[in-house]
Design an enzyme around this catalytic site. Structure first.
Site, mmCIF file in Angstrom:
data_model
loop_
_atom_site.group_PDB
_atom_site.id
_atom_site.type_symbol
_atom_site.label_atom_id
_atom_site.label_comp_id
_atom_site.label_asym_id
_atom_site.label_seq_id
_atom_site.Cartn_x
_atom_site.Cartn_y
_atom_site.Cartn_z
ATOM 1 N N SER A 1 0.824 -1.191 0.000
ATOM 2 C CA SER A 1 0.000 0.000 0.000
ATOM 3 C C SER A 1 0.871 1.260 0.000
ATOM 4 O O SER A 1 1.599 1.494 -0.953
ATOM 5 C CB SER A 1 -0.981 -0.044 1.177
ATOM 6 N N ASP B 1 -9.202 -4.757 -5.835
ATOM 7 C CA ASP B 1 -8.669 -3.773 -4.888
ATOM 8 C C ASP B 1 -8.666 -2.396 -5.530
ATOM 9 O O ASP B 1 -8.116 -2.197 -6.610
ATOM 10 C CB ASP B 1 -7.245 -4.180 -4.486
#
Length: 186
Positions: A54, A113
Site C-alpha cells: 500500500s 482492490d
C-alpha cells in the site's frame, strides 16, 4: 500517516508524481541510500529489492524510480542491480512515467482492490461519467433496496434485541421504547 491523504502531485521527470510518496522517497535518498550502498559494497553479490504494501509499496516504487532517474540518486547507486515489488501499490506516477518503469517495478494487485486504481485522474473520469449518466435517478430507484434499516431489521442481532425489548416492556408496564430503524417509528 498523512503522506497519502491529500493526493496532491508534483511535477516530476516530465510528468507528475504523488507529492507525499515523492517526499518520502527523496528523504530516503538523502538520509539512507549511502548506508544501503555501503552494505551492498560489503556484499557485492547482493542485489537490492525494495518491497512494500500500500503506502509502503508506493514509496518503494517511487524510490526505485528515483534511483533509476534522479541524477544524484542514480549516481549513488551506480552499478547496483535493483527492483521494486509492491502489493496494492497506489498510483504514484502519471501513466507515461509508470509505463517506462515496468522492467524494474512490479505491482501485485488483488482482484478488485481499489487502492491501485485510485488516482486523481480516475476520480475526475468517474465524475465525468457520473455527470453524463442519470445516476441520481438510478440511485433513487434503487435506494429502497439499499436501505440500511432494512438490512439491520433482518439481522439476527436486531431480532434478538427486539425480543429482549419486547419482553422487558411487558415486565415493566406501559412504557414502549422505540428501537432505531424500526419500521413502526416512521
Amino acid at each position: 500517516m498523512l503522506t497519502d491523504a491529500c493526493a496532491s502531485c508534483s511535477p516530476y521527470c516530465g510528468g507528475y508524481a504523488h507529492w507525499g510518496m515523492l517526499q518520502a522517497a527523496q528523504w530516503f535518498v538523502k538520509h539512507e541510500v549511502q548506508r544501503v550502498r555501503g552494505f551492498l559494497d560489503e556484499h557485492p553479490s547482493y542485489e537490492l529489492l525494495l518491497v512494500g504494501h500500500s503506502l509502503g509499496a508506493g514509496t518503494a516504487a517511487m524510490l526505485a524510480h528515483l534511483l533509476r532517474n534522479d541524477s544524484q540518486a542514480s549516481q549513488l547507486m551506480s552499478g547496483v542491480s535493483f527492483q521494486a515489488v509492491g502489493v496494492a501499490t497506489p498510483a504514484v506516477l502519471t501513466e507515461e512515467l509508470a509505463e517506462n518503469c515496468s522492467d524494474y517495478i512490479t505491482s501485485v494487485v488483488l482482484m478488485h482492490d481499489m487502492v491501485p486504481r485510485f488516482s486523481i485522474k480516475n476520480v475526475f473520469d468517474l465524475k465525468e461519467e457520473m455527470d453524463a449518466t442519470k445516476w441520481g435517478d438510478i440511485l433513487v430507484s434503487t435506494a429502497k433496496d439499499w436501505m440500511v434499516p432494512d438490512v439491520i431489521e433482518r439481522s439476527e442481532t436486531y431480532k434478538r434485541l427486539s425480543r429482549n425489548v419486547s419482553q422487558n416492556t411487558k415486565r415493566q408496564g406501559s412504557y414502549t421504547p422505540t428501537l432505531p430503524f424500526s419500521s413502526n417509528s416512521s
